[in-house]
Design a protein around this motif. Structure first.
Motif, PDB file in Angstrom:
ATOM      1  N   UNK A   1       0.820  -1.213   0.000  1.00 16.12           N
ATOM      2  CA  UNK A   1       0.000   0.000   0.000  1.00 16.12           C
ATOM      3  C   UNK A   1       0.856   1.265   0.000  1.00 16.12           C
ATOM      4  N   UNK A   2       2.042   1.186   0.610  1.00 16.26           N
ATOM      5  CA  UNK A   2       2.917   2.359   0.720  1.00 16.26           C
ATOM      6  C   UNK A   2       4.301   2.036   0.148  1.00 16.26           C
ATOM      7  N   UNK A   3       4.409   1.921  -1.186  1.00 19.18           N
ATOM      8  CA  UNK A   3       5.667   1.499  -1.814  1.00 19.18           C
ATOM      9  C   UNK A   3       6.802   2.506  -1.683  1.00 19.18           C
ATOM     10  N   UNK A   4       6.500   3.737  -1.254  1.00 21.22           N
ATOM     11  CA  UNK A   4       7.553   4.729  -1.084  1.00 21.22           C
ATOM     12  C   UNK A   4       8.310   4.536   0.233  1.00 21.22           C
ATOM     13  N   UNK A   5       7.778   3.691   1.119  1.00 18.44           N
ATOM     14  CA  UNK A   5       8.423   3.394   2.403  1.00 18.44           C
ATOM     15  C   UNK A   5       9.066   2.014   2.330  1.00 18.44           C
TER      16      UNK A   5
END
Length: 242
Positions: free
Chosen positions: A138-142
């Motif tokens: 859900x949060x691929x930038x993290x």
């Protein structure tokens, strides 16, 4: 039935009285085509090109176009880099203790890193891994990683597991140690998402703490218990005075 758009005296009378709607003006196809071509002409051809196409067509543009193209190319490049950075991760990766420094402490600048130290024999650790795997997508930038605790810290006590550390630029920005701090044995995905968002590691779309209702009930229960104890103590003191 008579055509309401037909040019007859009777139709004109009916239009004057509002019985028939105004006559539809025929569309000028030539005028529409001219307007469409003018609109298309306002869009520079390079704005429709990919970076590769821009490179191939450089010789076809004048000096003014080349300056605009360079600005446009730089903008597209920055957008591409931002997109790549945002989609850089997207999964919960397993690392070992000897990878900790490179993968976590020395991670890329301004990248949030969430690491879960776990033991597979502890059910809550497995539950946290399941949730983190979903949050990583859900949060691929993290950056989400996990590591068996013994490979990182020897003799780490089971009471401290699960352990979640949140890093940014080599500094610990948040930590959740033990079952209670991590959310309990019945931890829900949204609850863990809220915890990680509370320290800045992810940008959640949740509007309030999923545990708020539970916390309110607990606080109310504690407050009522406290009032009950104070009342009993006061009554006891009055009895002793009498």
């Amino acid at each position: 039935m008579q055509d309401p758009n037909e040019d007859t005296e009777w139709n004109e009378i009916l239009r004057d009285f509002g019985i028939l709607p105004p006559k539809e003006e025929p569309k000028d196809e030539i005028e529409e085509m001219v307007l469409r071509l003018q609109k298309e002409a306002m869009v520079k051809p390079y704005e429709k090109m990919t970076l590769a196409q821009l490179k191939e067509a450089e010789d076809e543009f004048d000096e003014e176009d080349m300056r605009a193209i360079e600005t446009y190319r730089e903008k597209r490049l920055q957008e591409w880099k931002a997109l790549k950075k945002k989609q850089k991760f997207g999964e919960l990766r397993e690392i070992s203790g000897n990878q900790y420094v490179n993968e976590v402490t020395n991670a890329d600048k301004d990248v949030w890193v969430i690491i879960h130290l776990y033991r597979s024999s502890i059910p809550t650790c497995l539950l946290v891994n399941q949730h983190l795997s979903l949050l990583a997508r859900k949060f691929p930038e993290t950056k989400f990683v996990k590591a068996i605790v013994n490979s990182c810290i020897q003799h780490y006590h089971d009471n401290c597991l699960p352990t979640i550390f949140v890093y940014k630029n080599g500094q610990i920005e948040g930590k959740f140690i033990g079952i209670i701090e991590c959310g309990g044995i019945n931890l829900k995905l949204e609850e863990l998402e809220w915890k990680l968002a509370s320290v800045g590691a992810i940008q959640t779309d949740l509007e309030e703490n999923p545990q708020k209702g539970i916390v309110d009930v607990m606080v109310s229960s504690i407050r009522n218990t406290s009032i009950y104890d104070d009342t009993n103590r006061s009554n006891s003191d009055d009895d002793e005075t009498k």
